[in-house]
Enzyme design. Structure first.
Site, PDB file in Angstrom:
ATOM      1  N   ALA A 137       0.862  -1.178   0.000  1.00  0.00           N
ATOM      2  CA  ALA A 137       0.000   0.000   0.000  1.00  0.00           C
ATOM      3  C   ALA A 137       0.900   1.230   0.000  1.00  0.00           C
ATOM      4  O   ALA A 137       2.103   1.112   0.190  1.00  0.00           O
ATOM      5  CB  ALA A 137      -0.892   0.009   1.236  1.00  0.00           C
ATOM      6  N   HIS A 148      -1.485   1.202   9.268  1.00  0.00           N
ATOM      7  CA  HIS A 148      -0.108   1.589   8.932  1.00  0.00           C
ATOM      8  C   HIS A 148      -0.100   2.825   8.037  1.00  0.00           C
ATOM      9  O   HIS A 148       0.557   3.827   8.319  1.00  0.00           O
ATOM     10  CB  HIS A 148       0.587   0.416   8.230  1.00  0.00           C
ATOM     11  CG  HIS A 148       1.978   0.713   7.749  1.00  0.00           C
ATOM     12  ND1 HIS A 148       3.094   0.297   8.439  1.00  0.00           N
ATOM     13  CD2 HIS A 148       2.448   1.379   6.666  1.00  0.00           C
ATOM     14  CE1 HIS A 148       4.172   0.690   7.804  1.00  0.00           C
ATOM     15  NE2 HIS A 148       3.814   1.361   6.706  1.00  0.00           N
ATOM     16  N   GLU A 149      -0.852   2.739   6.947  1.00  0.00           N
ATOM     17  CA  GLU A 149      -0.840   3.848   5.984  1.00  0.00           C
ATOM     18  C   GLU A 149      -1.385   5.122   6.617  1.00  0.00           C
ATOM     19  O   GLU A 149      -0.885   6.218   6.366  1.00  0.00           O
ATOM     20  CB  GLU A 149      -1.635   3.487   4.730  1.00  0.00           C
ATOM     21  CG  GLU A 149      -1.135   2.239   3.996  1.00  0.00           C
ATOM     22  CD  GLU A 149       0.362   2.210   3.744  1.00  0.00           C
ATOM     23  OE1 GLU A 149       0.959   3.277   3.499  1.00  0.00           O
ATOM     24  OE2 GLU A 149       0.947   1.106   3.824  1.00  0.00           O
TER      25      GLU A 149
END
Ligand SMILES: [Zn+2]
Length: 884
Positions: free
Chosen positions: A278, A313-314
């Site tokens: 991602a 996370h992103e």
């Protein structure tokens, strides 16, 4: 590093000169999805800081039609001459005269390609519901690919604001980082012009666009941010899980970081072809479909938890990376290590069903140590000169080790202090750039401790320590002698004699869940006194396995712990740590397979999936060694494993029981799969029956045991099962099932079938390039598969390089590793190394780029060989004594 005799000639890399910087870009692109191309017009506001007659910007694979200069607003643009350096991707623009420090504008007119290499502005292909081929266009700019879409100062230090305008066919959706501020028909009336709001100040690698026939679902965060999940047509419902989670996540981070998310919207989009997992583009986060989309009855628990982690996370990057950015790629870990840590903090706090901190141990801590135990590892703060080294650095050191080191520090300082330090850091450097030292200073300010002194050893040196511990009783006290040395997987010496400041925690048998004492080991060897420990009571270091180090106990200390491992009185995080350390020490020759089997046997009542994972890993080492010895030995080793795990398998059964937690089905799959691999016929029959019932009667297979089932079918039923798996792969529209069927088929023991699979996947391109590496994944389980995969890689290296976009591509490098790392003898290690030295399809620069991945793989092969040599006679004795 792998050496080929003559080192490659050094290539002198240059960064952009610091005499000018951009402040604002106006980028207008007009992509055409039918012709795979785009036209571009961009105006860049540049501040000249030192007198110069040349300006330099990055551009790559762009046809530059003209470059003009505007020195005063309103003046006519002057056309300029340019020269181009295709090694550095730098366009040098000759100014009409020496210009003194001032503000100017550069205007670029250019044409680019919507390529199929998953970088820059690229095309991604999918099939619509009628089966016709469709395309969308999307971007991947990290680390150095914004320059493929428009000329720019493509280094993270050059932050600027961006106005983006996209001209697209009227029926398409156009997205960028910011919200749409106007949508008007194009001059010819055939297309539409979509203009987006100005971004905050940010680095070029975070700019993003997406164009295609897209659909979406949306919601709002409590703080009022509009959240949308975009997919290709027909999949938007699968985005519901991520949509809900992402809205929650933004609110949670707003509070945790104490800085509100500054954009009015955040889109998450699933792209069918995507090279990374991602990408955190500010306001338009791109994901692989498998990392974003969830189908409740079909997605496995493990995959669903991964989706939660990747989403979190992103979104953590929106602060760590986007708001505060590293000055240069050397400090890549500053964003990756913290986004990785925050993803666990969020999921741990908000999705307790996943027991995510248990998985952390295997997926992060053990994974980081696995790579960092190699001599060919690298420090967290890694010197980056040539950007061609960059893709290789997106590895378990930058992610998993950094993440684990952060966790260690968080425990050491306490969470509130750690959080306070991060808040100081983010506020101080927001909309700007930072280096590692800046973070340590903020944490020092928050804690009153010298964090730089504590941490620099962990981020500037490669490797990590193993603590050798012995004990003596002194009245009511236990005196521990602790010695540190670098843990190297082959058990050899560390040429650098590295030392670390190691935060040590101690727990004891009378209160296994508490931290009894804390020490900081600074010297090579130190004595520590733990007060109030009864004679005979066990003492364990690294309680909760929060430290990034391994521990090697004296026999006496280890034996004292065995009963509490068997009874599970010792906490699960500690059981995992202990067994994982033992499994890693097998390769150093300091623990024998017989000792490991003894500990594994005392874990017969183990009920946690992750601990079983550590046991299983050790057992797979036994099988791998036995396979290299003889057919007879392999057969006996399999019998031993069946004997050890048969009862556990019978107790667990195959069916989900009511009231059990999310880990149980995974545990069942793990144990039953191990029994099947060990040749336990009733287990193999049961798996095959489940698959037949699924195909013939529609009886569902639980998603958590699906991969294990497919694997047994592929290994035990020849062409018949292979064809059924292939058919399943062809007819499912769900990426997780596609991938699992493919991984299973790659485990076939029959060469003609493996050849068919590779032709299907690679030559006919029926498997997306992003997923082709999974074709290698199962081949290591047989000698035939190993040999076939390696030979195939050698014969097709040219195609691989072309397909994945060169030696710097992480997809290429992962194929390279998978194709060799399961070999287990010196001859293969030499063969592997020689191939890359002599391969005519590689340039010297390629060899330089690949030096570390090649070195790591050669080292892994030698470790396998070493494990066998150290344990050959031990395995023979063990199997003899086991009365099989
Ligand atoms: Zn990241």
């Amino acid at each position: 590093m792998a050496t080929c005799g003559n080192p490659a000639p050094a290539f002198k890399f240059e960064r952009l000169p610091t005499n000018a910087e951009p402040t604002h870009y106006d980028v207008r692109l007009s992509p055409c999805l039918n012709q795979f191309s785009f036209e571009g017009l961009s105006t860049v506001d540049v501040t000249i800081k030192e007198a110069t007659d040349v300006l330099k910007v990055h551009a790559q694979s762009l046809l530059i039609q003209s470059v003009s200069l505007i020195t005063n607003p309103g003046d006519a643009a002057k056309k300029l001459d340019t020269t181009y350096d295709d090694k550095l991707n730098i366009l040098s623009i000759k100014l009409p005269s020496v210009l003194q420090p001032q503000k100017v504008q550069l205007v670029f007119k250019f044409i680019g390609e919507l390529n199929d290499k998953m970088r820059g502005f690229y095309r991604s292909q999918y099939k619509d519901k009628d089966g016709s081929e469709k395309f969308l266009a999307s971007t991947q700019f990290e680390s150095t690919y914004a320059r493929l879409a428009f000329p720019c100062f493509d280094e993270p230090i050059y932050k600027a604001t961006f106005d983006v305008t996209l001209e697209v066919d009227s029926h398409l959706t156009a997205l960028s980082n910011m919200n749409v501020i106007s949508e008007t028909p194009s001059t010819d009336g055939k297309r539409k012009v979509v203009k987006f709001a100005t971004t905050p100040k940010m680095s070029s690698y975070l700019v993003a666009f997406a164009v295609g026939e897209l659909e979406y679902i949306s919601t709002k965060t409590n703080s009022g941010v509009e959240m949308r999940v975009y997919t290709v047509p027909g999949k938007k419902e699968q985005g519901q899980y991520s949509l809900d989670l992402s809205a929650k996540c933004i609110d949670w981070y707003n509070e945790w970081f104490d800085i509100p998310y500054p954009l009015p919207k955040c889109d998450l989009i699933a792209i069918p072809d995507f090279s990374m997992g991602a990408m955190e583009n500010w306001g338009l986060v791109t994901y692989r479909e498998i990392a974003l989309l969830v189908d409740p009855g079909v997605t496995s628990t493990r995959q669903k938890s991964r989706v939660a982690l990747v989403v979190a996370h992103e979104l953590a990057h929106l602060w760590f990376g986007n708001l505060v950015t590293m000055k240069w790629w050397t400090d890549l870990w500053l964003k990756e290590g913290f986004a990785s840590f925050m993803e666990y903090m969020f999921v741990g706090a908000n999705c307790p069903e996943f027991k995510i901190w248990l998985h952390f141990l295997n997926d992060e801590l053990a994974s980081g140590m696995g790579l960092d135990g190699l001599r060919n590892s690298h420090p967290i703060e890694v010197e980056i000169d040539n950007p061609n080294e960059l893709d290789e650095i997106y590895d378990s050191i930058t992610y998993a080790k950094s993440n684990s080191v952060n966790r260690m520090l968080c425990y050491y300082l306490s969470e509130p202090v750690f959080q306070k330090g991060l808040r100081i850091y983010l506020k101080k450097f927001q909309y700007s750039n930072a280096v590692t030292q800046d973070l340590w200073s903020a944490l020092s300010e928050a804690s009153g401790q010298n964090v730089n002194e504590l941490m620099s050893g962990w981020t500037q040196q490669m490797g990590f320590p193993v603590l050798n511990v012995t004990q003596r009783q002194d009245g009511n006290n236990r005196v521990l002698t602790v010695e540190q040395r670098r843990f190297i997987s082959d058990g050899g010496e560390d040429p650098k004699n590295s030392l670390w400041q190691v935060p040590i925690t101690v727990s004891v048998g009378s209160a296994p869940s508490d931290v009894k004492a804390r020490f900081l080991l600074k010297e090579k060897q130190q004595e520590f006194v733990v007060e109030g420990v009864a004679p005979g009571e066990w003492v364990k270091l690294n309680s909760g396995t929060t430290g990034f180090y391994r521990v090697e106990y004296s026999d006496e200390m280890l034996t004292a712990m065995l009963p509490d491992i068997a009874s599970r009185k010792m906490p699960v995080l500690d059981r995992f740590g202990l067994i994982n350390d033992l499994s890693a020490l097998l390769n150093t020759g300091r623990v024998s397979i017989a000792q490991f089997v003894q500990v594994a046997a005392s874990s017969a009542n183990e009920d946690e999936y992750v601990v079983w994972g550590a046991i299983d890993e050790g057992m797979s080492k036994l099988l791998a060694c036995s396979r290299e010895m003889s057919e007879e030995t392999l057969k006996s080793a399999k019998q031993l494993i069946v004997k050890m795990f048969e009862k556990t398998g019978a107790d667990l059964g195959f069916a989900e029981q009511s009231g059990e937690d999310s880990q149980k089905m995974m545990l069942r799959a793990l144990v039953q799969a191990r029994l099947a691999r060990a040749g336990h016929q009733p287990t193999i029959d049961k798996f095959n029956q489940m698959f037949t019932d699924f195909l013939e009667k529609g009886t569902p297979i639980h998603p958590d045991i699906r991969l294990a089932t497919f694997g047994v079918v592929a290994r035990s039923t020849g062409k018949e099962g292979f064809d059924k798996l292939m058919n399943l792969r062809e007819t499912t529209a769900f990426q997780e099932i596609e991938r699992q069927a493919m991984i299973a088929m790659s485990q076939t023991p029959e060469q003609p079938l493996l050849a068919q699979l590779f032709e299907y996947g690679f030559e006919k391109n029926k498997v997306r390039p992003q997923d082709q590496l999974y074709l290698f994944l199962g081949t290591g389980s047989t000698h035939m598969g190993q040999q076939y995969a390696w030979q195939y890689f050698c014969e097709h290296i040219k195609e691989f390089l072309e397909k994945y976009g060169g030696a710097n591509s992480s997809l290429f490098q992962r194929c390279l590793k998978f194709a060799g790392e399961s070999f287990g003898n010196e001859k293969r290690a030499v063969e592997f190394q020689d191939f890359f030295c002599n391969c005519k399809d590689l340039t010297d620069t390629d060899r330089q780029t690949l030096a570390r991945p090649i070195g790591q793989t050669v080292e892994a092969i030698r470790l396998n060989a070493r494990l066998l040599e150290a344990n050959r006679s031990i395995i023979e004795n063990l199997l003899k004594q086991s009365n099989l």
